[in-house]
Design a protein around this motif. Structure first.
Motif, mmCIF file in Angstrom:
data_model
loop_
_atom_site.group_PDB
_atom_site.id
_atom_site.type_symbol
_atom_site.label_atom_id
_atom_site.label_comp_id
_atom_site.label_asym_id
_atom_site.label_seq_id
_atom_site.Cartn_x
_atom_site.Cartn_y
_atom_site.Cartn_z
ATOM 1 N N LYS A 184 -6.921 -4.405 -7.250
ATOM 2 C CA LYS A 184 -7.489 -4.958 -6.013
ATOM 3 C C LYS A 184 -6.964 -4.226 -4.788
ATOM 4 O O LYS A 184 -7.719 -3.873 -3.876
ATOM 5 C CB LYS A 184 -7.153 -6.445 -5.932
ATOM 6 C CG LYS A 184 -7.643 -7.125 -4.668
ATOM 7 C CD LYS A 184 -9.162 -7.243 -4.630
ATOM 8 C CE LYS A 184 -9.600 -8.286 -3.614
ATOM 9 N NZ LYS A 184 -11.053 -8.457 -3.615
ATOM 10 N N ARG B 294 -8.978 8.018 -1.706
ATOM 11 C CA ARG B 294 -10.324 8.359 -2.153
ATOM 12 C C ARG B 294 -10.376 8.127 -3.652
ATOM 13 O O ARG B 294 -9.343 8.178 -4.314
ATOM 14 C CB ARG B 294 -10.627 9.839 -1.873
ATOM 15 C CG ARG B 294 -10.342 10.263 -0.455
ATOM 16 C CD ARG B 294 -11.473 9.920 0.480
ATOM 17 N NE ARG B 294 -11.087 10.196 1.868
ATOM 18 C CZ ARG B 294 -11.067 11.425 2.401
ATOM 19 N NH1 ARG B 294 -11.411 12.472 1.689
ATOM 20 N NH2 ARG B 294 -10.713 11.590 3.665
ATOM 21 N N TYR C 125 -7.940 8.079 -8.573
ATOM 22 C CA TYR C 125 -7.620 7.937 -7.152
ATOM 23 C C TYR C 125 -6.703 9.041 -6.669
ATOM 24 O O TYR C 125 -5.874 9.562 -7.410
ATOM 25 C CB TYR C 125 -6.915 6.593 -6.917
ATOM 26 C CG TYR C 125 -7.776 5.380 -7.155
ATOM 27 C CD1 TYR C 125 -8.112 4.978 -8.445
ATOM 28 C CD2 TYR C 125 -8.250 4.613 -6.086
ATOM 29 C CE1 TYR C 125 -8.909 3.855 -8.672
ATOM 30 C CE2 TYR C 125 -9.036 3.483 -6.302
ATOM 31 C CZ TYR C 125 -9.364 3.121 -7.600
ATOM 32 O OH TYR C 125 -10.142 2.006 -7.817
ATOM 33 N N VAL D 113 -9.371 1.903 -0.681
ATOM 34 C CA VAL D 113 -10.560 2.755 -0.581
ATOM 35 C C VAL D 113 -11.371 2.342 0.648
ATOM 36 O O VAL D 113 -11.767 3.185 1.456
ATOM 37 C CB VAL D 113 -11.432 2.651 -1.848
ATOM 38 C CG1 VAL D 113 -12.771 3.328 -1.625
ATOM 39 C CG2 VAL D 113 -10.713 3.282 -3.041
ATOM 40 N N GLU D 114 -11.579 1.037 0.793
ATOM 41 C CA GLU D 114 -12.347 0.542 1.946
ATOM 42 C C GLU D 114 -11.710 0.976 3.265
ATOM 43 O O GLU D 114 -12.390 1.336 4.216
ATOM 44 C CB GLU D 114 -12.418 -0.987 1.915
ATOM 45 C CG GLU D 114 -13.428 -1.547 0.917
ATOM 46 C CD GLU D 114 -13.275 -3.056 0.765
ATOM 47 O OE1 GLU D 114 -12.676 -3.676 1.671
ATOM 48 O OE2 GLU D 114 -13.712 -3.596 -0.265
ATOM 49 N N LYS D 115 -10.390 0.926 3.295
ATOM 50 C CA LYS D 115 -9.680 1.281 4.524
ATOM 51 C C LYS D 115 -9.623 2.784 4.761
ATOM 52 O O LYS D 115 -9.224 3.220 5.833
ATOM 53 C CB LYS D 115 -8.241 0.761 4.467
ATOM 54 C CG LYS D 115 -8.088 -0.736 4.560
ATOM 55 C CD LYS D 115 -6.610 -1.085 4.667
ATOM 56 C CE LYS D 115 -6.363 -2.583 4.698
ATOM 57 N NZ LYS D 115 -4.901 -2.885 4.721
ATOM 58 N N GLY D 116 -9.936 3.542 3.728
ATOM 59 C CA GLY D 116 -9.856 4.985 3.870
ATOM 60 C C GLY D 116 -8.483 5.554 3.577
ATOM 61 O O GLY D 116 -8.214 6.716 3.844
ATOM 62 N N GLU E 223 -15.386 8.426 -9.213
ATOM 63 C CA GLU E 223 -15.871 7.415 -10.139
ATOM 64 C C GLU E 223 -16.620 8.026 -11.317
ATOM 65 O O GLU E 223 -17.289 7.319 -12.063
ATOM 66 C CB GLU E 223 -16.796 6.439 -9.400
ATOM 67 C CG GLU E 223 -16.197 5.886 -8.122
ATOM 68 C CD GLU E 223 -17.088 4.842 -7.457
ATOM 69 O OE1 GLU E 223 -18.148 4.521 -8.031
ATOM 70 O OE2 GLU E 223 -16.722 4.361 -6.367
ATOM 71 N N GLN F 185 -8.606 -0.941 -4.461
ATOM 72 C CA GLN F 185 -9.987 -1.076 -3.990
ATOM 73 C C GLN F 185 -9.999 -1.271 -2.475
ATOM 74 O O GLN F 185 -10.802 -0.653 -1.753
ATOM 75 C CB GLN F 185 -10.656 -2.263 -4.688
ATOM 76 C CG GLN F 185 -10.983 -1.988 -6.143
ATOM 77 C CD GLN F 185 -11.422 -3.227 -6.903
ATOM 78 O OE1 GLN F 185 -11.199 -4.357 -6.452
ATOM 79 N NE2 GLN F 185 -12.037 -3.034 -8.060
ATOM 80 N N ILE F 186 -9.109 -2.112 -2.005
ATOM 81 C CA ILE F 186 -9.031 -2.337 -0.563
ATOM 82 C C ILE F 186 -8.650 -1.049 0.169
ATOM 83 O O ILE F 186 -9.176 -0.740 1.236
ATOM 84 C CB ILE F 186 -8.014 -3.452 -0.250
ATOM 85 C CG1 ILE F 186 -8.548 -4.801 -0.764
ATOM 86 C CG2 ILE F 186 -7.705 -3.526 1.238
ATOM 87 C CD1 ILE F 186 -7.554 -5.940 -0.666
ATOM 88 N N GLU G 8 0.830 -1.203 0.000
ATOM 89 C CA GLU G 8 0.000 0.000 0.000
ATOM 90 C C GLU G 8 0.865 1.254 0.000
ATOM 91 O O GLU G 8 0.554 2.244 -0.675
ATOM 92 C CB GLU G 8 -0.918 -0.019 1.216
ATOM 93 C CG GLU G 8 -2.032 -1.041 1.096
ATOM 94 C CD GLU G 8 -2.769 -1.289 2.407
ATOM 95 O OE1 GLU G 8 -3.830 -1.939 2.369
ATOM 96 O OE2 GLU G 8 -2.284 -0.839 3.474
#
Lengths: 130, 130
Positions: free
Chosen positions: B48, B60, B70, B54-57, B63, B51-52, B14
């Motif tokens: 992937k 951003r 991003y 984004v979920e974790k914050g 779309e 995307q993860i 990351e």
DNA sequence: AAGTCTATACGAAAGGTTTCGTATGTCAAT
DNA sequence: ATTGACATACGAAACCTTTCGTATAGACTT
């Protein structure tokens, strides 16, 4: 200049154990378990971790007594050096200066700390130098 | 003073992606994938991961266009601050000064770096002060 | 309209970390 | 000798990270 064997980066849990060993010197599993400040964690968990750390070369152990006695394979300073170098590589694109400034900018250093750092700076490159 | 939301520590992969975003600003997945210097890694792997993230914050995304765009959720400086603070906690028992000294003692800082650090020091606690 | 290119979504494998239960062994005191 | 306290070993679950294959859909060209 070839660096010493170079040991794998300790994980979080491993680092917590290493800190105990650095502070206390040699320890049995029980002693480490008692001194681990973090959240509750089972005795056998600590045991298992320390066994793994032996395999990885992070700690050494003396098995001559029934309770094996463990010690850190690397002195604290050397391990910290590796951690700092690693962080500089991963997040600061190799600029140690940048990391230092972050540390300085975020309060954390006391006046005494600052004085000590300044002393170190003066040793490394005296003010009078070009 | 309450700190901003506090976002999970980025993992290694990351962090590599975040570095690209910090350097380039806004990016599509493809752009990040092209600019990732590290070893070969598949496009969908990067997708992937992002995307993860984004979920974790950690990032951003916008779309509105077909290729999502991003950006890092935190500015580089703030993220680095958290990383340094975390390392200080985990390995230096809260002593930022100790970490700074490690960084200084291990070459890495150039003469220019040292000068800059000294400047910063002087700003924080002038030599003349008690 | 069909085919191609490129995008996201998603499931799931592979590998590592962390956790602990259970098995087994040793020692000392009953 | 049996028991109890305490030690190590080990297997395996639970969880996370990293990886990628496959499915699906939109847009562009022919």
């Amino acid at each position: 200049m070839p660096r010493p064997p170079a040991i794998p980066q300790p994980t979080n849990a491993e680092l917590a154990i290493l800190r105990v060993l650095w502070n206390e010197g040699e320890c049995t599993v029980r002693e480490v378990h008692e001194r681990l400040p973090e959240r509750e964690v089972g005795y056998t968990t600590v045991l298992k971790l320390m066994q793994i750390m032996v395999e990885k070369g992070l700690v050494r152990r003396n098995e001559s007594s029934r309770s094996h006695v463990y010690r850190a394979a690397l002195p604290e300073r050397e391990a910290q050096r590796q951690l700092v170098t690693d962080l500089v590589d991963r997040a600061f694109e190799g600029s140690a200066a940048s990391l230092v400034m972050h540390a300085l900018e975020n309060n954390l250093a006391t006046a005494a700390d600052l004085a000590e750092i300044r002393k170190l700076l003066d040793e490394r490159s005296p003010r009078s130098a070009p």
